[in-house]
Scaffold this motif. Structure first.
Motif, PDB file in Angstrom:
ATOM      1  N   ARG A 129      29.180  41.572  39.252  1.00  0.00           N
ATOM      2  CA  ARG A 129      27.915  41.158  38.662  1.00  0.00           C
ATOM      3  C   ARG A 129      27.021  40.441  39.664  1.00  0.00           C
ATOM      4  O   ARG A 129      25.818  40.576  39.657  1.00  0.00           O
ATOM      5  N   SER A 145      32.536  36.963  29.281  1.00  0.00           N
ATOM      6  CA  SER A 145      33.224  36.555  28.057  1.00  0.00           C
ATOM      7  C   SER A 145      33.031  35.060  27.824  1.00  0.00           C
ATOM      8  O   SER A 145      32.888  34.621  26.684  1.00  0.00           O
ATOM      9  N   SER A 166      40.606  40.032  30.945  1.00  0.00           N
ATOM     10  CA  SER A 166      41.065  39.345  29.739  1.00  0.00           C
ATOM     11  C   SER A 166      40.346  39.882  28.498  1.00  0.00           C
ATOM     12  O   SER A 166      40.873  39.790  27.395  1.00  0.00           O
ATOM     13  N   THR A 205      27.645  46.211  38.158  1.00  0.00           N
ATOM     14  CA  THR A 205      27.259  46.127  36.760  1.00  0.00           C
ATOM     15  C   THR A 205      25.928  46.831  36.530  1.00  0.00           C
ATOM     16  O   THR A 205      25.077  46.884  37.421  1.00  0.00           O
ATOM     17  N   LEU A 212      26.196  39.009  31.483  1.00  0.00           N
ATOM     18  CA  LEU A 212      27.210  38.945  30.415  1.00  0.00           C
ATOM     19  C   LEU A 212      28.583  38.570  30.952  1.00  0.00           C
ATOM     20  O   LEU A 212      29.082  39.205  31.878  1.00  0.00           O
ATOM     21  N   HIS A 272      23.465  44.226  32.009  1.00  0.00           N
ATOM     22  CA  HIS A 272      24.647  43.451  31.609  1.00  0.00           C
ATOM     23  C   HIS A 272      25.035  42.412  32.647  1.00  0.00           C
ATOM     24  O   HIS A 272      26.088  41.806  32.546  1.00  0.00           O
ATOM     25  N   GLY A 303      34.559  45.040  38.114  1.00  0.00           N
ATOM     26  CA  GLY A 303      33.106  45.038  37.958  1.00  0.00           C
ATOM     27  C   GLY A 303      32.509  43.932  38.810  1.00  0.00           C
ATOM     28  O   GLY A 303      33.095  42.857  38.931  1.00  0.00           O
ATOM     29  N   TYR A 336      41.958  49.202  34.901  1.00  0.00           N
ATOM     30  CA  TYR A 336      40.895  48.186  34.788  1.00  0.00           C
ATOM     31  C   TYR A 336      41.491  46.958  34.091  1.00  0.00           C
ATOM     32  O   TYR A 336      41.637  46.953  32.866  1.00  0.00           O
TER      33      TYR A 336
HETATM   34  P1  ADP Z   1      34.872  37.844  32.221  1.00  0.00           P
HETATM   35  O1  ADP Z   1      34.644  37.719  33.721  1.00  0.00           O
HETATM   36  O2  ADP Z   1      33.669  38.286  31.455  1.00  0.00           O
HETATM   37  O3  ADP Z   1      35.621  36.693  31.615  1.00  0.00           O
HETATM   38  P2  ADP Z   1      37.209  39.499  32.518  1.00  0.00           P
HETATM   39  O4  ADP Z   1      38.016  38.454  33.154  1.00  0.00           O
HETATM   40  O5  ADP Z   1      37.788  40.183  31.348  1.00  0.00           O
HETATM   41  O6  ADP Z   1      35.788  39.072  32.022  1.00  0.00           O
HETATM   42  O7  ADP Z   1      36.759  40.553  33.635  1.00  0.00           O
HETATM   43  C1  ADP Z   1      37.375  41.775  33.851  1.00  0.00           C
HETATM   44  C2  ADP Z   1      36.568  42.559  34.847  1.00  0.00           C
HETATM   45  O8  ADP Z   1      35.340  42.936  34.241  1.00  0.00           O
HETATM   46  C3  ADP Z   1      36.190  41.830  36.133  1.00  0.00           C
HETATM   47  O9  ADP Z   1      36.218  42.758  37.193  1.00  0.00           O
HETATM   48  C4  ADP Z   1      34.774  41.398  35.866  1.00  0.00           C
HETATM   49  O10 ADP Z   1      34.046  41.236  37.054  1.00  0.00           O
HETATM   50  C5  ADP Z   1      34.270  42.585  35.075  1.00  0.00           C
HETATM   51  N1  ADP Z   1      33.126  42.243  34.245  1.00  0.00           N
HETATM   52  C6  ADP Z   1      33.038  41.267  33.332  1.00  0.00           C
HETATM   53  N2  ADP Z   1      31.808  41.243  32.773  1.00  0.00           N
HETATM   54  C7  ADP Z   1      31.092  42.240  33.367  1.00  0.00           C
HETATM   55  C8  ADP Z   1      29.756  42.712  33.249  1.00  0.00           C
HETATM   56  N3  ADP Z   1      28.890  42.133  32.432  1.00  0.00           N
HETATM   57  N4  ADP Z   1      29.380  43.751  34.027  1.00  0.00           N
HETATM   58  C9  ADP Z   1      30.270  44.313  34.872  1.00  0.00           C
HETATM   59  N5  ADP Z   1      31.526  43.905  35.052  1.00  0.00           N
HETATM   60  C10 ADP Z   1      31.953  42.884  34.308  1.00  0.00           C
END
Ligand code: ADP
Length: 168
Positions: free
Chosen positions: A92, A130, A9, A121, A128, A125, A90, A6
């Protein structure tokens, strides 16, 4: 051994990420959570901090088959060289779908054995991200209920990411 990966960032880890970690970890023997170190986004937390917070949150959640790695290379090569059965992402919303699908096809093109698994998701969430969390922190809003408690405490106790402390 079934090893899933998985990547993200996780800057910072949210309840959305943690939910994906919990669910994905049940589907494999080892879940490699890969902290992407060259995402191009301006980081809130160092990679070391992110790893520490992920480890604590995962332990608090009672998930015991997570391995943490730093990742900055070429995903297709990493997957082939480390016998990763599949990459977990993930989903969303439609923009996630739109950006993830071509990436999954490209990875499949680069390495035939590359499988991508999408977990929807948890609806709670779905809003949500980052970047949204960073914005709330920037304006000194409350991140309670959005990120795991250890993440919230660390960010708040260290005044990380706020626009300006004297405005508080
Ligand atoms: P973000 O998109 O929040 O900046 P990341 O780049 O760290 O986060 O995303 C890593 C993985 O986690 C991606 O596949 C992203 O779609 C998934 N992800 C991020 N936030 C969520 C959430 N709220 N629910 C499900 N999956 C998520």
């Amino acid at each position: 051994m079934k090893k899933f990966m998985y990547p993200g960032s996780f800057d910072p880890l949210t309840y959305g990420h943690l939910d994906i970690i919990k669910r994905a970890s049940k589907l494999c023997d080892v879940l490699v959570v890969a902290v992407v170190t060259n995402s191009g986004k301006t980081p809130l937390l160092t990679v070391k901090e992110r790893r520490k917070l992920i480890r604590e949150a995962v332990d608090d959640a009672g998930v015991d088959n997570v391995e943490l790695v730093n990742f900055s290379g070429f995903l297709a090569d990493y997957v082939r060289e480390n016998n990763i059965s599949c990459i977990v992402r993930g989903l969303r919303d439609i923009p996630d779908f739109t950006s993830e699908i071509p990436r999954a096809y490209m990875n499949k093109h680069l390495y035939e054995g590359f499988e991508t698994m999408f977990l929807l998701t948890n609806i709670e969430h779905s809003y949500l991200s980052s970047s949204a969390i960073k914005e709330v922190i920037y304006f000194n809003g409350s991140i309670k209920g959005l990120v795991p408690e250890n993440v919230r405490r660390y960010i708040e106790d260290n005044h990380i990411g706020r626009i300006c402390d004297e405005n508080n």
